[in-house]
Enzyme design. Sequence first.
Site, short mmCIF file in Angstrom:
data_model
loop_
_atom_site.label_atom_id
_atom_site.label_comp_id
_atom_site.label_asym_id
_atom_site.label_seq_id
_atom_site.Cartn_x
_atom_site.Cartn_y
_atom_site.Cartn_z
N ASN A 42 -0.43 -0.99 11.80
CA ASN A 42 -0.69 -1.32 10.40
C ASN A 42 0.61 -1.57 9.64
O ASN A 42 1.66 -1.04 10.00
CB ASN A 42 -1.48 -0.19 9.73
CG ASN A 42 -2.81 0.04 10.44
OD1 ASN A 42 -3.32 -0.86 11.10
ND2 ASN A 42 -3.34 1.24 10.33
N ASP A 54 0.62 -1.11 6.18
CA ASP A 54 0.23 -0.71 4.83
C ASP A 54 0.97 0.49 4.26
O ASP A 54 0.71 0.91 3.13
CB ASP A 54 -1.28 -0.47 4.78
CG ASP A 54 -1.75 0.47 5.89
OD1 ASP A 54 -1.02 1.43 6.21
OD2 ASP A 54 -2.84 0.23 6.43
N HIS A 103 4.48 -3.85 13.48
CA HIS A 103 4.37 -5.10 12.74
C HIS A 103 5.07 -5.06 11.39
O HIS A 103 4.79 -5.88 10.53
CB HIS A 103 2.90 -5.48 12.57
CG HIS A 103 2.19 -5.67 13.89
ND1 HIS A 103 0.87 -5.37 14.09
CD2 HIS A 103 2.66 -6.12 15.08
CE1 HIS A 103 0.55 -5.63 15.35
NE2 HIS A 103 1.61 -6.07 15.97
N CYS A 133 15.28 -10.89 2.76
CA CYS A 133 15.82 -12.23 2.54
C CYS A 133 16.15 -12.85 3.90
O CYS A 133 16.87 -12.25 4.69
CB CYS A 133 17.07 -12.16 1.67
SG CYS A 133 17.86 -13.78 1.50
N CYS A 165 21.19 -13.96 -3.37
CA CYS A 165 21.54 -15.34 -2.99
C CYS A 165 20.48 -16.36 -3.41
O CYS A 165 20.60 -17.55 -3.09
CB CYS A 165 21.78 -15.43 -1.49
SG CYS A 165 20.28 -15.31 -0.51
ZN ZN Z 1 19.57 -13.21 0.01
#
Ligand code: ZN
Length: 256
Positions: free
Chosen positions: A105, A107, A122, A130, A157
């Site tokens: 999960n 969550d 997962h 990012c 960024c």
């Molecule tokens: Zn970034």
Amino acid sequence: MSLDTSTIDSVAELMVRKRPTVALTGAGVSVESGIPDFRSVGGLWDRFDPAEYATISAFVSSPKKVWSMLHELGGTLDAARPNAGHEALAELERAGVVAGVITQNIDNLHQAAGSEAVVEFHGNGRWLICLDCGLRVDHATANENLDDDRIPRCSACSSILKPDVVLFGEQIPERALTSSYELASMCKVMLVAGTSATVMPAAAMPLLARRQGATLVEVNIERTELTPQVDFTLRGRWAEVLPALAEAVLSKLDRP
Ligand code: ZN
């Protein structure tokens, strides 16, 4: 469905005698927290074709479209709270009976209930990452920085942020694989809850545990493909079975 208290008692006895226990959990344990199984009728993949909405290539080529699905998923995750089963498992960890939980999960409910040793195959939808600079931020913070297409942007960024979850076409994190193999190899009892464990790498865990001599216990409301291979079956709802099991374990620990 009434609980099979005599099997619960046998499993509890085993968990006290043979330590530690490790849990392997899947979608079924979160259903009672208000997160429908993605694969079920009316679930996320019923409405959003994962091939179109949940692959890394779809994310990179059409982030706006994929984020429309992710915002809905985020709302579901935000509203979810750990249930009595998550809390009972965390209590068993604090009591020194459970060494950790391996989960499919995303969550964050095991952590929210107080479990500390949590291995996530997962990833975790609570965090965004990012793709350019690797900055990892809490999704609540990121949602304050949406562009005109409602895509969250990196504060460092300005690049597009992606949930820190494993999309189709992405690798399971190496660290999660290593930790899960360690837990599955050292446990004496494995609780397999809310999952039929048919998808890799989760599918390897009960087999590995059993090869090392562990007892397999299934907690599920229904029969699964794993059922014929387990030593004990606790049929019932996770949010009912786990508290009953934890109570039985704790009462045996207290016994002089
Ligand atoms: Zn970034």
